[in-house]
Design a protein around this motif. Sequence first.
Motif, PDB file in Angstrom:
ATOM      1  N   PHE A  29      41.040   5.378 -14.562  1.00  0.00           N
ATOM      2  CA  PHE A  29      41.101   6.929 -14.536  1.00  0.00           C
ATOM      3  C   PHE A  29      39.661   7.429 -14.128  1.00  0.00           C
ATOM      4  O   PHE A  29      38.636   6.966 -14.800  1.00  0.00           O
ATOM      5  CB  PHE A  29      41.718   7.553 -15.899  1.00  0.00           C
ATOM      6  CG  PHE A  29      41.802   8.998 -15.913  1.00  0.00           C
ATOM      7  CD1 PHE A  29      42.611   9.705 -14.804  1.00  0.00           C
ATOM      8  CD2 PHE A  29      41.040   9.758 -16.833  1.00  0.00           C
ATOM      9  CE1 PHE A  29      42.737  11.072 -15.017  1.00  0.00           C
ATOM     10  CE2 PHE A  29      41.299  10.988 -16.701  1.00  0.00           C
ATOM     11  CZ  PHE A  29      41.952  11.609 -15.886  1.00  0.00           C
ATOM     12  N   ARG A  59      46.157   7.798  -6.246  1.00  0.00           N
ATOM     13  CA  ARG A  59      46.121   9.210  -6.114  1.00  0.00           C
ATOM     14  C   ARG A  59      45.558  10.180  -6.919  1.00  0.00           C
ATOM     15  O   ARG A  59      45.484   9.787  -8.269  1.00  0.00           O
ATOM     16  CB  ARG A  59      47.787   9.548  -6.203  1.00  0.00           C
ATOM     17  CG  ARG A  59      48.315  10.848  -5.639  1.00  0.00           C
ATOM     18  CD  ARG A  59      49.629  10.929  -5.612  1.00  0.00           C
ATOM     19  NE  ARG A  59      50.187  10.206  -4.794  1.00  0.00           N
ATOM     20  CZ  ARG A  59      50.575  10.702  -3.395  1.00  0.00           C
ATOM     21  NH1 ARG A  59      50.467  12.060  -3.073  1.00  0.00           N
ATOM     22  NH2 ARG A  59      51.290   9.847  -2.550  1.00  0.00           N
ATOM     23  N   GLY A  60      44.815  10.873  -6.332  1.00  0.00           N
ATOM     24  CA  GLY A  60      44.019  12.025  -7.129  1.00  0.00           C
ATOM     25  C   GLY A  60      42.635  11.491  -7.295  1.00  0.00           C
ATOM     26  O   GLY A  60      41.649  12.192  -8.137  1.00  0.00           O
ATOM     27  N   HIS A  61      42.450  10.245  -6.701  1.00  0.00           N
ATOM     28  CA  HIS A  61      41.230   9.795  -7.046  1.00  0.00           C
ATOM     29  C   HIS A  61      40.478   9.211  -5.722  1.00  0.00           C
ATOM     30  O   HIS A  61      41.232   8.979  -4.626  1.00  0.00           O
ATOM     31  CB  HIS A  61      41.089   8.456  -7.896  1.00  0.00           C
ATOM     32  CG  HIS A  61      41.780   8.579  -9.316  1.00  0.00           C
ATOM     33  ND1 HIS A  61      43.034   8.651  -9.536  1.00  0.00           N
ATOM     34  CD2 HIS A  61      41.110   8.667 -10.373  1.00  0.00           C
ATOM     35  CE1 HIS A  61      43.220   8.960 -10.853  1.00  0.00           C
ATOM     36  NE2 HIS A  61      41.850   8.660 -11.266  1.00  0.00           N
ATOM     37  N   PRO A  67      47.819  14.748  -6.155  1.00  0.00           N
ATOM     38  CA  PRO A  67      49.333  15.032  -6.314  1.00  0.00           C
ATOM     39  C   PRO A  67      49.665  16.616  -6.181  1.00  0.00           C
ATOM     40  O   PRO A  67      48.854  17.266  -6.806  1.00  0.00           O
ATOM     41  CB  PRO A  67      49.641  14.525  -7.799  1.00  0.00           C
ATOM     42  CG  PRO A  67      48.434  14.407  -8.343  1.00  0.00           C
ATOM     43  CD  PRO A  67      47.260  14.115  -7.556  1.00  0.00           C
ATOM     44  N   ALA A  73      52.652  12.044 -10.012  1.00  0.00           N
ATOM     45  CA  ALA A  73      51.709  11.339 -10.835  1.00  0.00           C
ATOM     46  C   ALA A  73      52.360  10.654 -11.885  1.00  0.00           C
ATOM     47  O   ALA A  73      51.887  10.216 -12.741  1.00  0.00           O
ATOM     48  CB  ALA A  73      50.420  12.093 -11.169  1.00  0.00           C
ATOM     49  N   LEU A  78      53.161   6.632  -8.964  1.00  0.00           N
ATOM     50  CA  LEU A  78      52.072   6.088  -8.583  1.00  0.00           C
ATOM     51  C   LEU A  78      52.008   4.461  -8.066  1.00  0.00           C
ATOM     52  O   LEU A  78      51.313   4.182  -7.287  1.00  0.00           O
ATOM     53  CB  LEU A  78      51.099   5.899  -9.746  1.00  0.00           C
ATOM     54  CG  LEU A  78      50.655   7.778 -10.111  1.00  0.00           C
ATOM     55  CD1 LEU A  78      49.700   7.504 -11.323  1.00  0.00           C
ATOM     56  CD2 LEU A  78      49.934   8.177  -9.049  1.00  0.00           C
ATOM     57  N   LEU A 171      43.149  15.621 -10.806  1.00  0.00           N
ATOM     58  CA  LEU A 171      43.132  14.627 -11.916  1.00  0.00           C
ATOM     59  C   LEU A 171      43.888  15.106 -13.292  1.00  0.00           C
ATOM     60  O   LEU A 171      44.560  14.464 -13.716  1.00  0.00           O
ATOM     61  CB  LEU A 171      41.538  14.170 -12.378  1.00  0.00           C
ATOM     62  CG  LEU A 171      41.141  13.069 -11.209  1.00  0.00           C
ATOM     63  CD1 LEU A 171      39.493  13.207 -11.573  1.00  0.00           C
ATOM     64  CD2 LEU A 171      41.486  12.160 -11.273  1.00  0.00           C
ATOM     65  N   VAL A 174      47.276  14.351 -12.575  1.00  0.00           N
ATOM     66  CA  VAL A 174      47.497  13.046 -12.720  1.00  0.00           C
ATOM     67  C   VAL A 174      47.919  13.026 -14.378  1.00  0.00           C
ATOM     68  O   VAL A 174      48.839  12.184 -14.714  1.00  0.00           O
ATOM     69  CB  VAL A 174      46.416  12.298 -12.346  1.00  0.00           C
ATOM     70  CG1 VAL A 174      46.441  10.715 -12.875  1.00  0.00           C
ATOM     71  CG2 VAL A 174      46.520  12.055 -10.784  1.00  0.00           C
TER      72      VAL A 174
END
Length: 246
Positions: A29, A59-61, A67, A73, A78, A171, A174
């Motif tokens: 994370f 996703r989101g990173h 998302p 998420a 994921l 994030l 997420v």
Amino acid sequence: MAERPVLSYRRFEPGPSGDGRVTVLLHGFCSDGDADWVRPGTAAALAAAGHTVIVPDLRGHGASPAPAAPAEAHADALARDVLAVLDQAGAREFDIVGYSLGARLAWEVVRQAAGRAGRVVLGGLSPAEPFTAVDPAALHRAVRTGEQPADPFTGMIAGMVAATGERAAGLAMVVEGLRETPFDPATWAGRTPPVLIAGRDDMMVRGIERIVESTAGAQLVMVPGGHIEALTGADFREAVVKVLQR
């Protein structure tokens, strides 16, 4: 319905030894594939040992899309993202290595694709879902306005995501999605038991013995360091290569 965007990923081709079997590496994370796997040398070490290495940004990173809603998420969503990358890479079968959040999602990837997953390494795995303790409304508010959450743990997570700048809102989404689909390690679906790797000083993995004891054939390997030091250390890298070369 529009097709889900495929995650951004990097591919490392195998060296002359080995059979080129695909190994996917899932980061933690608030990190990305480069920070967790490329810069510490794990991706290169596996490629040199003959693996075709796939390193996605979740996703989101990193360079992957954020998302649009918590449902994108959820842990199962994921995991489907990861499987979509493997499909795009032409990997019918694969080995999988995850660290922290990546280990939690590797567990779900194996649940969804048990017939395709071979060897599995789970590093820095928390036996419980830490995000269940987060106040999602306070987290989103902190990201939007900078208001400090009253709950210290939510405040700590808010500080982590805020430090990522423009990635912060995604994030936070997420976190909310994972909170809605908490980790439950009750049943291992894989064809082969996992190898768990944990830092001796890592407070995030306290209680990991419960997963080892309840998962038939699982092994626990201890390496030096805390949550970050273990991941980037040579002992962790060497343990991953050793497991995947069996």
